[in-house]
Motif scaffolding. Structure first.
Motif, PDB file in Angstrom:
ATOM      1  N   ALA A 177       0.825  -1.212   0.000  1.00 37.62           N
ATOM      2  CA  ALA A 177       0.000   0.000   0.000  1.00 37.62           C
ATOM      3  C   ALA A 177       0.856   1.258   0.000  1.00 37.62           C
ATOM      4  N   ALA A 209      -0.309   2.786   6.857  1.00 40.80           N
ATOM      5  CA  ALA A 209      -0.668   1.545   6.168  1.00 40.80           C
ATOM      6  C   ALA A 209       0.062   0.352   6.763  1.00 40.80           C
ATOM      7  N   ALA A 266      -4.446  -4.495  -0.901  1.00 37.60           N
ATOM      8  CA  ALA A 266      -3.521  -3.359  -0.852  1.00 37.60           C
ATOM      9  C   ALA A 266      -4.249  -2.044  -1.141  1.00 37.60           C
ATOM     10  N   ALA A 309      -4.622   1.075   1.419  1.00 35.73           N
ATOM     11  CA  ALA A 309      -4.221   2.428   1.019  1.00 35.73           C
ATOM     12  C   ALA A 309      -5.355   3.420   1.241  1.00 35.73           C
TER      13      ALA A 309
END
Length: 266
Positions: free
Chosen positions: A179, A190, A256, A260
């Protein structure tokens, strides 16, 4: 491929191999009737696995930091390789189970007599110990690999939970580290979310999978379940781990992107 990534791949295979072998520990426990001693000895290997796990994330995060400094904002292939190493480690663990069971059985019997871990290690690395290892290297038989449980009493729900939990655990750290490529400004946030993701899988295992395995282990000791049926169940839990690592390939990138997004919103 850098040295750091190669180390991460090796550590990942080791961690997943140890996790797979943990299922075989239950079989040795019920066979010897010394479940507590069996798990205590195996926890020494678990300690090594957890130590390897603590090294994995920093090495991978350092690689991402170096890429970002160089202006590289995507390196998905490396992460795919790491997830593939999870699968390889799980399969390697399967191939090691027959040999590992013989070694652990010998260790349990020896420790029950002498009650000394240092002496156990000394004998294990002695000439006699190396000879015992050489004589007891075995590969799984076709019957062991293809053992099927009875359709009417196999808990497929637990199998599914194990697949999902394994997939989540496999991508937890990887998705959070990746991320950083997707949202570099919030990469620290993250990376810290990996504990939350791992927590979800841990709760799933603690609520549904581990209690069921514990009940089955006790049923074998009490004579309510045959060891053969128990071995079939364990073989399918191991299969669930392998399937889970394959599912992780599918969930990695969406995970991911989710991390994010959450990193910016929390």
């Amino acid at each position: 491929m850098t040295t750091q990534i190669i180390i991460v791949l090796i550590l990942t295979m080791f961690i997943n191999g140890m996790t797979t072998l943990s299922y075989a520990v239950r079989i040795i426990g019920v066979r010897t009737g010394r479940i507590a001693i069996t798990f205590s000895l195996f926890n020494i290997l678990v300690l090594l696995s957890r130590t390897a796990n603590t090294l994995q994330a920093p090495l991978l995060a350092k690689t991402v930091e170096q890429h970002l400094k160089q202006g590289v904002f995507s390196n998905e292939l490396i992460f795919r390789y790491i997830i593939a190493s999870c699968t390889a480690g799980a399969i390697g663990g399967v191939l090691l189970i027959p040999t590992f069971q013989r070694l652990l059985l010998k260790a349990v019997v020896h420790f029950s007599i002498y009650r000394s871990v240092p002496r156990l290690f000394y004998l294990g690395f002695s000439g006699a110990g190396m000879q015992f290892l050489k004589e007891n290297i075995r590969m799984p038989t076709k019957q062991q690999l293809l053992a099927l449980p009875a359709r009417n009493n196999f808990p497929w729900r637990i199998f599914f939970y194990n697949v999902v939990a394994t997939a989540i655990i496999t991508i937890a750290v990887l998705s959070c580290v990746y991320a950083a490529y997707l949202n570099p400004e919030y990469r620290t946030t993250a990376s810290n979310l990996s504990g939350v993701i791992n927590g979800v899988a841990t709760v799933l295992m603690a609520l549904f999978i581990d209690p069921h395995l514990s009940v089955l282990t006790d049923d074998v000791v009490l004579g309510k379940l045959s060891e053969a049926d128990f071995r079939k169940f364990i073989s399918h839990m191991i299969l669930a781990r392998i399937v889970g690592t394959l599912l992780a390939q599918v969930l990695f990138l969406p995970g991911a992107h989710l991390i994010a997004f959450l990193a910016e919103k929390v």
